[in-house]
Design an enzyme around this catalytic site. Structure first.
Site, PDB file in Angstrom:
ATOM      1  N   LYS A   1      66.638 -43.818  68.119  1.00  0.00           N
ATOM      2  CA  LYS A   1      65.789 -42.698  68.527  1.00  0.00           C
ATOM      3  C   LYS A   1      64.865 -43.179  69.640  1.00  0.00           C
ATOM      4  O   LYS A   1      63.893 -43.874  69.406  1.00  0.00           O
ATOM      5  CB  LYS A   1      64.964 -42.200  67.336  1.00  0.00           C
ATOM      6  CG  LYS A   1      64.583 -40.711  67.384  1.00  0.00           C
ATOM      7  CD  LYS A   1      63.662 -40.315  68.514  1.00  0.00           C
ATOM      8  CE  LYS A   1      62.230 -40.675  68.223  1.00  0.00           C
ATOM      9  NZ  LYS A   1      61.313 -40.201  69.324  1.00  0.00           N
TER      10      LYS A   1
ATOM     11  N   GLU B   1      57.061 -54.105  65.586  1.00  0.00           N
ATOM     12  CA  GLU B   1      56.406 -54.772  66.724  1.00  0.00           C
ATOM     13  C   GLU B   1      55.384 -53.783  67.247  1.00  0.00           C
ATOM     14  O   GLU B   1      55.740 -52.744  67.806  1.00  0.00           O
ATOM     15  CB  GLU B   1      57.444 -55.142  67.789  1.00  0.00           C
ATOM     16  CG  GLU B   1      56.922 -56.144  68.796  1.00  0.00           C
ATOM     17  CD  GLU B   1      56.334 -55.480  70.024  1.00  0.00           C
ATOM     18  OE1 GLU B   1      55.089 -55.406  70.098  1.00  0.00           O
ATOM     19  OE2 GLU B   1      57.090 -55.039  70.887  1.00  0.00           O
TER      20      GLU B   1
ATOM     21  N   CYS C   1      52.320 -54.238  75.285  1.00  0.00           N
ATOM     22  CA  CYS C   1      51.657 -54.600  74.034  1.00  0.00           C
ATOM     23  C   CYS C   1      51.014 -55.974  74.131  1.00  0.00           C
ATOM     24  O   CYS C   1      50.071 -56.274  73.401  1.00  0.00           O
ATOM     25  CB  CYS C   1      52.634 -54.530  72.877  1.00  0.00           C
ATOM     26  SG  CYS C   1      54.167 -55.421  73.179  1.00  0.00           S
TER      27      CYS C   1
ATOM     28  N   GLU D   1      42.943 -51.021  71.694  1.00  0.00           N
ATOM     29  CA  GLU D   1      44.016 -51.146  72.682  1.00  0.00           C
ATOM     30  C   GLU D   1      43.973 -49.957  73.641  1.00  0.00           C
ATOM     31  O   GLU D   1      44.120 -48.809  73.229  1.00  0.00           O
ATOM     32  CB  GLU D   1      45.372 -51.215  71.982  1.00  0.00           C
ATOM     33  CG  GLU D   1      46.517 -51.484  72.930  1.00  0.00           C
ATOM     34  CD  GLU D   1      47.849 -51.619  72.214  1.00  0.00           C
ATOM     35  OE1 GLU D   1      48.658 -52.469  72.634  1.00  0.00           O
ATOM     36  OE2 GLU D   1      48.091 -50.883  71.243  1.00  0.00           O
TER      37      GLU D   1
END
Length: 499
Positions: free
Chosen positions: A195, A270, A304, A401
């Site tokens: 997906k 992750e 990331c 973040e």
């Protein structure tokens, strides 16, 4: 600040792909979503609609999982030898190399990233991933075990594929994250429902055509486009999925874990990061400035592992701030398809608004805007590369973040490595860190003290298919790449025979 938003002409291969009606791949057939609905895909540099793709949901996921289960249990995939699987996976790398320029253009158009970065990083990295993982197909061996039980025994283990795998990939590196997931799963002998992110579904759909061209049997890889809260949720909670692999935000990762608990499927994650880059006073400053600038501005900061917390020793702090700000000012902002551009747009309006909110928060909380701090241009989702100085742990821009081209610089004057590591570890994340120094003892001692899954010395954002990648704390569970990733896609079966 240089801005070039004019959209260059598309290559003929990409134009042809975009001109076709897009469908999803289920059991070797390209089909419309069961609902018949589609959703728009946008060029983030121009805000132009470039494609309509099927709006898959639970019904489509059910069909895809059923196809993957049949392929795993009774299809020809289950009967292929490891060598045959290896050759098919290697062929995927060859086909991707053949169409490398097309995929680089597609990533630049769909995601906004500079096409030169996409070609050298995303596409080449994906090619290397398939070639590396092709080798693992023939190296998944069990072992003979010497047991101490009374009598004569032949005890051994087998390594078997975990089964049907659901893979949910993010929008920041669409093709490469698909490669990171698909390659080891195929090497292990699993079947897959993929997906892609709704913001960037096009490279996954184009890669589905290569999967068929390579000769991967029907149903082994199924690709369903749709939204995370519908298609993604249905895949994560599906009772006939044996494992789910997810790359994305920590917030969504927690939702995935809860959804997967119904049948206690395996989960690898992750997730986010707030990576520190630490510059010691003896560092090569030219190398450190260029490296820490690239650590945050590469891919518009939508990594990331982005080095979004920059710690510089007080003796070099001013030079580091000035140097990174100067590097930011030299970046050319524009459409990712322009090969002279090295900073593209953010991926979407939502992400644009998010980063703008962080910039405003930083100003209100007292950060000094050394350079940038604003949106750029009148079209597209552009943000100026930004350096914030005078920041501290209490500010949102330091704690959370941002996922944009915004770096928060702080100074330190403590020569104790434990104290410096404490600054670096003062975060809920632990994905990557970089240490900039000429002193190898300092570098390796810091590598031991920092609580992160990947440590870079005099570089940042490093990666290689053989190098395990993953995080500590809320940056995820498990590892991508390397030998370690194969643990996620295999089961160990123990066998004991009385002789």
């Amino acid at each position: 600040m240089n801005i070039a938003v004019r959209k260059p002409l598309l290559g003929s291969a990409l134009s042809g792909f975009l001109g076709q009606t897009r469908k999803i791949l289920i059991d070797g057939k390209w089909v419309q979503a069961q609902s018949g609905q589609t959703f728009e895909v946008e060029d983030p540099a121009t805000q132009e609609i470039i494609a309509h793709v099927p709006l898959g949901d639970k019904a489509d996921i059910n069909l895809a999982v059923a196809a993957a289960r049949r392929a795993f249990e009774t299809g020809p995939w289950a009967r292929l030898s490891p060598g045959e699987r290896s050759r098919l996976i290697w062929k995927l790398g060859d086909l991707l190399e053949k169409h490398a320029d097309e995929f680089a253009e597609l990533e630049a158009l769909d995601n906004g990233k500079p096409v030169t970065n996409a070609r050298k990083g995303d596409v080449q990295g994906s090619i290397e991933m398939f070639r590396y993982m092709a080798g693992w197909a023939t190296r998944l061996n069990g072992e003979t075990i010497q047991v101490s039980s009374p009598g004569n025994w032949h005890a051994y283990t087998l390594r078997e594929p975990v089964g049907v795998v659901g893979q949910i990939i993010p929008w920041n590196f669409p093709l490469m994250m698909a490669a990171w997931k698909l390659a080891p799963a195929l090497a292990a002998g699993c079947t897959i429902v993929l997906k892609p992110a709704e913001q960037t579904p096009l490279s996954a759909l184009r890669f589905g055509e290569l999967i068929q061209e390579a000769g991967i049997p029907d149903g082994v890889v199924n690709i369903v486009t749709g939204f995370g809260e519908t298609a993604g949720a249905a895949l994560a909670e599906h009772p006939d999925v044996d494992k789910v692999a997810f790359t994305g935000s920590t917030e969504v990762g927690k939702i995935i874990v809860r959804a997967a608990s119904g049948n206690l499927k395996r989960v690898s994650l992750e997730l986010g990061g707030k990576s520190p880059a630490i510059v010691f006073p003896d560092a090569d400053l030219d190398l450190a400035i260029a490296g820490t600038a690239d650590a945050i501005f590469y891919n518009q900061g939508q990594c990331c592992t982005a080095g979004s917390r920059l710690f510089a020793h007080k003796s070099v702090y001013d030079k580091i701030v000035a140097g990174v700000a100067s590097a930011a000012g030299k970046l050319k902002i524009g459409h990712g398809l322009d090969p002279s551009v090295n900073l593209g747009p953010l991926v979407s309006k939502e992400q644009h608004e998010r980063v703008k909110g962080f910039l405003e928060s930083g100003r209100k909380e007292g950060a000094e805007v050394v350079t940038g701090g604003k949106t750029a241009g009148n079209q597209g989702y552009f943000v100026e590369p930004t350096v914030l100085a005078g920041t501290n742990r209490d500010m949102r821009v330091v704690r959370e973040e941002i996922f944009g081209p915004v770096v928060c610089v702080q100074s330190f004057d403590d020569d104790s490595l434990d104290s410096v590591a404490k600054f670096a570890n003062d975060t809920e994340y632990g994905l990557q860190a970089s240490v900039w120094t000429r002193n190898l003892k300092v570098a390796h001692m810091m590598a031991r003290k920092i609580k992160a899954g990947t440590i870079c010395i005099n570089t940042h954002n490093y990666g290689d298919p053989a190098w395990p990648f993953g995080g500590y704390k809320q940056s995820g569970w498990g590892r991508e790449m390397g030998r370690e990733v194969m643990e996620h896609y295999t089961e160990t079966k123990s066998v004991a025979a009385r002789l």
